[in-house]
Design an enzyme around this catalytic site. Structure first.
Site: not given
Length: 267
Positions: A58, A60, A78, A136, A156
């Protein structure tokens, strides 16, 4: 000081045996433990993740990319601190060689995207910062603490044939087809005080033993405390591992020589 509300989340890829101090309810496979963000730190989300299977490949978006794609939520950066890892456990982050958009799409469709990625062996104490746009995947047999921008946007690219929606157009539009920068992965096995991440949205520090305040970039004010082990007290209240607390003054805490914790604050 405020004890954050904690919620255990069942996942098919979760675990029925969790690392201490967590205990999965009988018959449930717990994949995540979420902590409800307080208003003064609402842009940050803390959670634990426990995997028995690989999670999806996936990516972001950044804040700017999310806005450009018409998303109502912010982007997501993150970071991960590994707290337990089974033998052979890995995290997939970035690519071995540069990958252009068309090659990434083909690899996502036929499943070879896994083979293009770098899979990092992990051990407790490994820390990874994951900038927006980094492709990642969390492998099987990993338990970690995830600290992130409080956003629900996940694109995804590949999901091992599971019957869930993929987001190839948006995912490939924001993905960086490049290697993961070495400086974003830091093993933190030694004792002491260290700032692990000092990013544009949040900072993370780790304290083992008594704090060395001169080693921190903490500017003061609201922050989250994640006890990992040992004795941390505020007045007559003990902070328990497995919980997360919000407070406005870190100096109100007393750290034992046996303690370990994470501190998180907004940048």
């Amino acid at each position: 000081m405020t004890l954050l509300t904690k919620r255990m989340v069942e996942k098919p890829w979760g675990k029925d045996t969790l690392p201490m101090p967590f205990v999965a309810p009988l018959g449930q496979r717990i994949g995540e433990v979420w902590f409800e963000s307080p208003p003064e730190l609402s842009s940050i989300l803390v959670k634990y993740i426990f995997t028995s299977e690989k999670l999806s490949v996936q990516v972001h978006p950044s804040d700017a990319q999310a806005a450009a794609l018409g998303e109502k939520d912010r982007g997501k950066e993150e970071c991960w601190l590994v707290i337990a890892a089974e033998p052979g456990a890995t995290l997939g982050i970035g690519f071995k060689q540069p990958v252009d958009a068309e090659a990434m799409r083909r690899a996502a469709l036929d499943g070879t995207i896994e083979d293009l990625m770098v899979w990092h062996p992990v051990a407790p104490g490994d820390f990874f910062y994951i900038p927006a746009g980094t492709v990642h995947a969390i492998g099987a047999g990993v338990s970690l603490i995830e600290i992130q921008q409080n956003s629900d946007i996940t694109y995804r690219l590949y999901d091992y044939g599971r019957p869930r929606e993929l987001h190839l157009d948006k995912g490939i539009a924001v993905a960086r087809g490049e290697a993961y920068a070495n400086g974003l992965h830091n093993p933190v096995h030694d004792d002491g005080t260290a700032t692990l991440a000092d990013g544009p949205f949040f900072a993370v520090a780790r304290i083992i033993g008594l704090p060395e305040w001169d080693s921190l970039t903490y500017p003061g004010g609201n922050l989250l405390v994640i006890p990992l082990r040992g004795t941390i007290n505020q007045a007559d209240t003990a902070l328990e591992p497995g919980d997360c607390y919000a407070l406005s003054d870190i100096h109100a805490l007393e750290f034992g020589a046996d303690s370990a914790s994470l501190l998180v604050w907004q940048a």
